[in-house]
Write an enzyme that holds these catalytic residues in place. Structure first.
Site, mmCIF file in Angstrom:
data_model
loop_
_atom_site.group_PDB
_atom_site.id
_atom_site.type_symbol
_atom_site.label_atom_id
_atom_site.label_comp_id
_atom_site.label_asym_id
_atom_site.label_seq_id
_atom_site.Cartn_x
_atom_site.Cartn_y
_atom_site.Cartn_z
ATOM 1 N N HIS A 87 40.553 41.202 33.193
ATOM 2 C CA HIS A 87 40.924 41.981 34.395
ATOM 3 C C HIS A 87 39.747 42.825 34.901
ATOM 4 C CE1 HIS A 87 44.932 40.529 33.912
ATOM 5 N NE2 HIS A 87 45.126 41.190 32.786
ATOM 6 N N ASP A 92 46.607 33.789 33.085
ATOM 7 C CA ASP A 92 47.284 34.977 32.563
ATOM 8 C C ASP A 92 48.786 34.770 32.414
ATOM 9 O OD1 ASP A 92 47.839 37.503 31.664
ATOM 10 O OD2 ASP A 92 47.079 38.571 33.402
HETATM 11 ZN ZN ZN Z 1 46.880 39.208 29.715
#
Ligand code: ZN
Length: 436
Positions: free
Chosen positions: A263, A314
């Site tokens: 991220h 993800d």
């Molecule tokens: Zn994750």
């Protein structure tokens, strides 16, 4: 010998036409010849052929939430409660079934290697299964059945927040302390299709005095960590330790050239410099980051500072690595007011060679002699891609345009069909088994 002939192929120096690729042992590339004629017996691959895609950040079981948690108000934190409800229901059998279907869906999207950020380790209440790695072994079997390689990123997850014990579904994630985590993961073994890496769930979930034990568990192996996905994580870290999560990891030996910061959304200029100087990877998961209202991370600044970018699906609310690559560029455009923030070649590197290196597979991700025979053929004659220039097809194509996927010489997807058959039906059965 096995031979493939590609209408167009993305080689390390760029796009080439009429490329013949051979593998003497059927699995590893032994020759690459641009401008070659197709020969009898060659397998012809249509459109643009790219190296296999690395999905550098996946949580397979989150796939069960697709289309169920995406409407309505809330935040990352309300989504997380729904995710815990699924986590509470899984056992090794249902985990394997769901992960098999999820990985097959990813294979349909061109993924040849999945980095699974795995933290659902134990049974309800945190009770160990007879095999303490039963859940990890379920993932290993799932990847094998789906025909993809796996990097099992076994995740240390010890606290519910800084100074807060695990509760509820989180009890299934914990190993007591980092030493307990290390002794369990010490029982895991790599194999031909599976490599091992460590993960720090986040600075929320591993106390500072336990941090240094995680990077040493798999010497030389990948080390992944969720980093600054939400402003609340930064605030909690600053409150408790007086530094940002990035600085905390740096001060405890966890920012290295084998580290992937997942991220990396809410960073300071100092954080960006630290990640760049460490030559760490930054894994962007744009479809998840927008779904969870995380924000847009400083991808261009990180790359300019020296970090290497990778991409992940993800939560698997979208299983389309071409969309992740395109979104990396498009989110940059929205944030910066400028177009062309990344060259197509940079997006291809994130999808292929850099993603594979971040997962500990340096011999994958290139169409080059000595690399695995991994190919993703993207059609140029569909309703989405017809008329596209081959070098820009990446910015037009979706997973639905992936025609053929070859993993180490084995064809896993042909004309958009996975060897396991109807993956939609597999997913439907797997998700019903968990939720109903
Ligand atoms: Zn994750």
């Amino acid at each position: 010998m096995t031979a493939w002939w590609c209408e167009h192929a993305w080689l390390p120096h760029g796009l080439a036409a009429s490329v013949r690729v051979t593998a003497d042992d059927g699995r590893t590339i032994t020759s690459v010849e641009p401008g070659a004629a197709v020969r009898p017996g060659d397998e012809a691959l249509p459109g643009v052929v790219l190296p296999g895609f690395a999905d550098a950040h996946s949580h397979a079981f989150h796939r069960a939430l697709r289309g169920r948690t995406q409407a309505g108000r809330g935040s990352f934190w309300t989504w997380r409660r729904a995710m815990y409800e699924v986590a509470e229901r899984l056992d090794p059998d249902s985990y394997e079934t769901l992960a098999t279907a999820t990985y097959a869906e990813l294979a349909l999207a061109g993924v040849t290697c999945v980095g699974e950020f795995h933290y659902l380790h134990h049974g309800p209440g945190g009770r160990s299964y007879d095999d303490p790695n039963a859940m990890a072994e379920a993932l290993r079997r799932a990847a094998r059945r789906a025909g993809v390689r796996l990097t099992l990123l076994d995740t240390c997850y010890l606290t519910g927040g800084i100074g807060t014990p695990l509760t509820g579904a989180q009890l299934r994630f914990g190993d007591g302390d980092a030493a307990g985590w290390a002794s369990r993961v010490g029982l895991l073994r790599a194999d031909e299709g599976t490599r091992l890496g460590a993960a720090i769930h986040s600075v929320r979930a591993v106390p500072v005095d336990q941090l240094t034990a995680v990077p040493t568990a798999f010497p030389g192996g990948p080390l992944h960590v969720h980093l600054s996905e939400q402003p609340a994580e930064n605030a909690a870290c600053l409150d408790a330790y007086g530094v940002t999560p990035t600085r905390l990891l740096h001060d405890h030996g966890a920012l290295t050239p084998r580290t992937t910061a997942v991220h990396a959304t809410h960073l300071t200029a100092d954080d960006i410099a630290l990640l760049g100087r460490a030559r760490s990877y930054a894994c962007f998961c744009p479809t998840t980051e927008r779904d969870l209202a995380d924000g847009i991370g400083p991808a261009r600044s990180l790359a300019d500072a020296g970090a290497r970018l990778t991409l992940g699906s993800d939560q698997n609310a979208v299983a389309d690595l071409l969309e992740e690559a395109r979104a990396l560029e498009m989110h940059e455009r929205l944030a910066s007011g400028e177009r062309g923030r990344f060259e197509p070649a940079e997006l291809v590197s994130a999808l292929t060679v850099d993603g594979h290196e971040s997962l500990g597979w340096p011999e994958a991700g290139r169409i080059a002699v000595g690399s695995f025979a991994d190919f993703v053929a993207v059609r140029l004659d569909t309703v989405r891609t017809a008329g596209s220039a081959p070098g820009q097809a990446l910015l037009a194509a979706t997973a639905a345009d992936v025609d053929t996927v070859v993993v180490g010489g084995r064809t896993v997807v042909t004309r958009g069909e996975h060897v396991l058959g109807d993956v939609g039906a597999l997913l439907g059965r797997a998700i019903r088994e968990v939720l109903e």
